[in-house]
Scaffold this motif. Structure first.
Motif, PDB file in Angstrom:
ATOM      1  N   GLY A  79       0.795  -1.226   0.000  1.00  0.00           N
ATOM      2  CA  GLY A  79       0.000   0.000   0.000  1.00  0.00           C
ATOM      3  C   GLY A  79       0.824   1.271   0.000  1.00  0.00           C
ATOM      4  N   ILE A  80       2.045   1.215  -0.535  1.00  0.00           N
ATOM      5  CA  ILE A  80       2.919   2.394  -0.599  1.00  0.00           C
ATOM      6  C   ILE A  80       2.802   3.037  -1.975  1.00  0.00           C
ATOM      7  N   ASN A  81       2.530   4.316  -2.002  1.00  0.00           N
ATOM      8  CA  ASN A  81       2.460   5.055  -3.262  1.00  0.00           C
ATOM      9  C   ASN A  81       2.785   6.512  -2.958  1.00  0.00           C
ATOM     10  N   LEU A  82       4.089   6.836  -2.930  1.00  0.00           N
ATOM     11  CA  LEU A  82       4.517   8.194  -2.593  1.00  0.00           C
ATOM     12  C   LEU A  82       4.005   9.193  -3.612  1.00  0.00           C
ATOM     13  N   SER A  83       3.715  10.397  -3.140  1.00  0.00           N
ATOM     14  CA  SER A  83       3.278  11.469  -4.039  1.00  0.00           C
ATOM     15  C   SER A  83       4.406  11.847  -4.980  1.00  0.00           C
ATOM     16  N   VAL A  84       4.057  12.577  -6.027  1.00  0.00           N
ATOM     17  CA  VAL A  84       5.067  13.033  -6.990  1.00  0.00           C
ATOM     18  C   VAL A  84       6.156  13.839  -6.284  1.00  0.00           C
ATOM     19  N   GLN A  85       5.762  14.752  -5.408  1.00  0.00           N
ATOM     20  CA  GLN A  85       6.752  15.586  -4.718  1.00  0.00           C
ATOM     21  C   GLN A  85       7.621  14.765  -3.784  1.00  0.00           C
ATOM     22  N   ALA A  86       7.019  13.809  -3.069  1.00  0.00           N
ATOM     23  CA  ALA A  86       7.779  13.006  -2.118  1.00  0.00           C
ATOM     24  C   ALA A  86       8.755  12.056  -2.809  1.00  0.00           C
ATOM     25  N   ARG A  87       8.477  11.727  -4.054  1.00  0.00           N
ATOM     26  CA  ARG A  87       9.387  10.810  -4.770  1.00  0.00           C
ATOM     27  C   ARG A  87      10.709  11.491  -5.126  1.00  0.00           C
ATOM     28  N   ARG A  88      10.705  12.809  -5.244  1.00  0.00           N
ATOM     29  CA  ARG A  88      11.917  13.573  -5.562  1.00  0.00           C
ATOM     30  C   ARG A  88      12.581  13.040  -6.838  1.00  0.00           C
ATOM     31  N   VAL A  89      11.803  13.025  -7.901  1.00  0.00           N
ATOM     32  CA  VAL A  89      12.308  12.617  -9.205  1.00  0.00           C
ATOM     33  C   VAL A  89      12.454  13.858 -10.075  1.00  0.00           C
ATOM     34  N   GLY A  90      13.672  14.191 -10.442  1.00  0.00           N
ATOM     35  CA  GLY A  90      13.905  15.290 -11.368  1.00  0.00           C
ATOM     36  C   GLY A  90      13.609  14.839 -12.785  1.00  0.00           C
ATOM     37  N   HIS A  91      12.923  15.681 -13.560  1.00  0.00           N
ATOM     38  CA  HIS A  91      12.488  15.287 -14.893  1.00  0.00           C
ATOM     39  C   HIS A  91      12.965  16.309 -15.915  1.00  0.00           C
ATOM     40  N   VAL A  92      13.654  15.847 -16.940  1.00  0.00           N
ATOM     41  CA  VAL A  92      14.074  16.704 -18.055  1.00  0.00           C
ATOM     42  C   VAL A  92      13.390  16.180 -19.302  1.00  0.00           C
ATOM     43  N   PHE A  93      12.604  17.057 -19.968  1.00  0.00           N
ATOM     44  CA  PHE A  93      11.792  16.640 -21.097  1.00  0.00           C
ATOM     45  C   PHE A  93      12.455  17.015 -22.424  1.00  0.00           C
ATOM     46  N   GLN A  94      11.770  16.663 -23.528  1.00  0.00           N
ATOM     47  CA  GLN A  94      12.285  16.990 -24.854  1.00  0.00           C
ATOM     48  C   GLN A  94      12.401  18.498 -25.041  1.00  0.00           C
ATOM     49  N   ASP A  95      11.412  19.242 -24.545  1.00  0.00           N
ATOM     50  CA  ASP A  95      11.482  20.698 -24.594  1.00  0.00           C
ATOM     51  C   ASP A  95      11.840  21.196 -23.193  1.00  0.00           C
ATOM     52  N   ALA A  96      12.623  22.244 -23.130  1.00  0.00           N
ATOM     53  CA  ALA A  96      13.217  22.675 -21.857  1.00  0.00           C
ATOM     54  C   ALA A  96      12.189  23.159 -20.839  1.00  0.00           C
ATOM     55  N   ARG A  97      11.072  23.734 -21.291  1.00  0.00           N
ATOM     56  CA  ARG A  97       9.998  24.209 -20.403  1.00  0.00           C
ATOM     57  C   ARG A  97      10.513  25.223 -19.381  1.00  0.00           C
ATOM     58  N   LEU A  98      11.300  26.178 -19.857  1.00  0.00           N
ATOM     59  CA  LEU A  98      11.798  27.239 -18.974  1.00  0.00           C
ATOM     60  C   LEU A  98      10.774  28.357 -18.882  1.00  0.00           C
ATOM     61  N   PHE A  99      10.829  29.110 -17.795  1.00  0.00           N
ATOM     62  CA  PHE A  99       9.951  30.271 -17.639  1.00  0.00           C
ATOM     63  C   PHE A  99      10.515  31.434 -18.452  1.00  0.00           C
ATOM     64  N   PRO A 100       9.770  31.918 -19.453  1.00  0.00           N
ATOM     65  CA  PRO A 100      10.321  32.937 -20.352  1.00  0.00           C
ATOM     66  C   PRO A 100      10.572  34.275 -19.673  1.00  0.00           C
TER      67      PRO A 100
END
Length: 367
Positions: A67-88
């Motif tokens: 019954g363990i399912n950590l939240s996205v924030q608690a998992r602490r997984v850094g994600h880099v996508f195809q597009d940089a998604r920077l704040f302009p």
């Protein structure tokens, strides 16, 4: 360590993935539609598997039985996508520090360390629209590192870059993969990137993981041609730079049984390098040839011959304690009388050799 053993479904695709990586860079390789993004979304917590377990360095992120399912924030997984998604509207420095600020994280990784690692010092005051595609991706990687991740997922980060921009960023990825100090899951459908960057290779085909293991062993396997693509079948060799021929601009690399001559290579004596030699660029001879322009010719012993129903055969040869792969016609196998255990001469064109290169020296941060 990354330990994944899960099952699930995304739309019409059933997903069943199982692999273990001891750390470093794990590459997830598969053709379009194989389920790569679905699998990484399950690891990151964006999609919930129906069963199984996910753990990173001993921390359980998901366990259906317990019954363990950590939240996205608690998992602490850094994600880099195809597009940089920077704040302009933010400059590079603000983009780099945003994830740390928004997540209220105060990781041990030093800001200057990340800036130097990715060569961003001269870009800190600039806005995203003034950056090249490769520069934007380096900023996105830096932002992910500064978010204090326990795992970094890089989902085809070079897919939207042209070849020139890819060549610019690959040396930085070389350094990142060596110096990041956290597990990296690198997603790609490019064998060139996989061979250059990864320690462990996971094959994903139609939602399943038929094989995984050290990248050199995986690329040497002749039974995975459908999943990896026969055109890019290759061998990974490790070597040590032993000298430089300044007269002809050649670098000499010892692969533990032969000395290869490689043109236009940025390396110094003593450097450890990784080479990828494509099977289609390897020829075999039953005796040492003469009068050829090919510089690299060395002895080897045939380990196995895998004949296919078509015109080609896959041949594995041992060079010292390493393996090189050749793809030649079945007719040539017959004409030359090739068989396991036979001694042959391997011929490799220098221009057919891919190699890791060192990243440019970091620029000084502007004061």
């Amino acid at each position: 360590m990354l330990d994944v053993d899960i099952e699930g479904r995304v739309g019409g695709l059933g997903l069943s993935a199982r692999f273990v990586s001891k750390g470093g860079v794990t590459s997830l390789f598969g053709q379009s539609g194989a389920g790569k993004t679905s699998l990484t979304n399950m690891i990151a917590g964006l999609i919930t598997p129906t069963s199984g377990r996910i753990a990173v360095n001993g921390t359980t992120l998901f366990d259906a039985d317990k019954g363990i399912n950590l939240s996205v924030q608690a998992r602490r997984v850094g994600h880099v996508f195809q597009d940089a998604r920077l704040f302009p509207h933010m400059n590079v420095k603000a983009n780099l520090t945003y994830a740390r600020w928004a997540g209220h994280r105060h990781g041990a990784r030093d800001f200057k360390e990340v800036v130097d690692l990715l060569g961003l010092g001269h870009l800190l005051d600039r806005r995203p629209e003034t950056l090249s595609g490769g520069e934007r991706q380096r900023v996105a990687i830096g932002r992910a590192l500064l978010s204090d991740p326990r795992l970094l997922i890089m989902d085809e980060p070079l897919a939207n870059l042209d070849q020139a921009r890819r060549n610019d960023i690959l040396p930085y990825l070389d350094r990142l993969c060596v110096e990041a100090g956290i597990p990296i899951l690198y997603v790609s459908h490019s064998i060139e990137e996989v061979a250059r960057l990864s320690n462990t290779l996971v094959i994903l085909s139609e939602g399943h993981t038929p094989a995984y293991g050290p990248v050199a062993d995986m690329l040497a396997r002749t039974d995975l041609g459908r999943a990896t693509g026969r055109h890019e079948a290759s061998a990974i060799l490790n070597g040590t730079v032993t000298g430089l021929d300044a007269t002809w601009d050649l670098t000499l690399v010892d692969i533990g049984g032969a000395i290869l001559q490689i043109p236009d290579m940025e390396a110094d004596p003593g450097d450890i390098v990784r080479l990828r030699i494509r099977a289609r660029d390897v020829a075999l001879a039953v005796r040492p040839p003469e009068g050829l322009s090919i510089r690299n010719a060395f002895g080897a012993s045939i380990l196995s011959i895998s004949e296919e129903s078509g015109p080609y055969a896959e041949i594995l040869c041992s060079v010292g304690d390493q393996t090189i792969r050749a793809r030649i016609t079945r007719a040539s196998v017959s004409d030359l009388g090739l068989e396991a255990g036979k001694e042959v001469t391997v011929l490799v064109k220098s221009v057919a050799i891919d190699r890791r290169q060192r990243a440019p020296a970091p620029r000084r941060t502007r004061k």
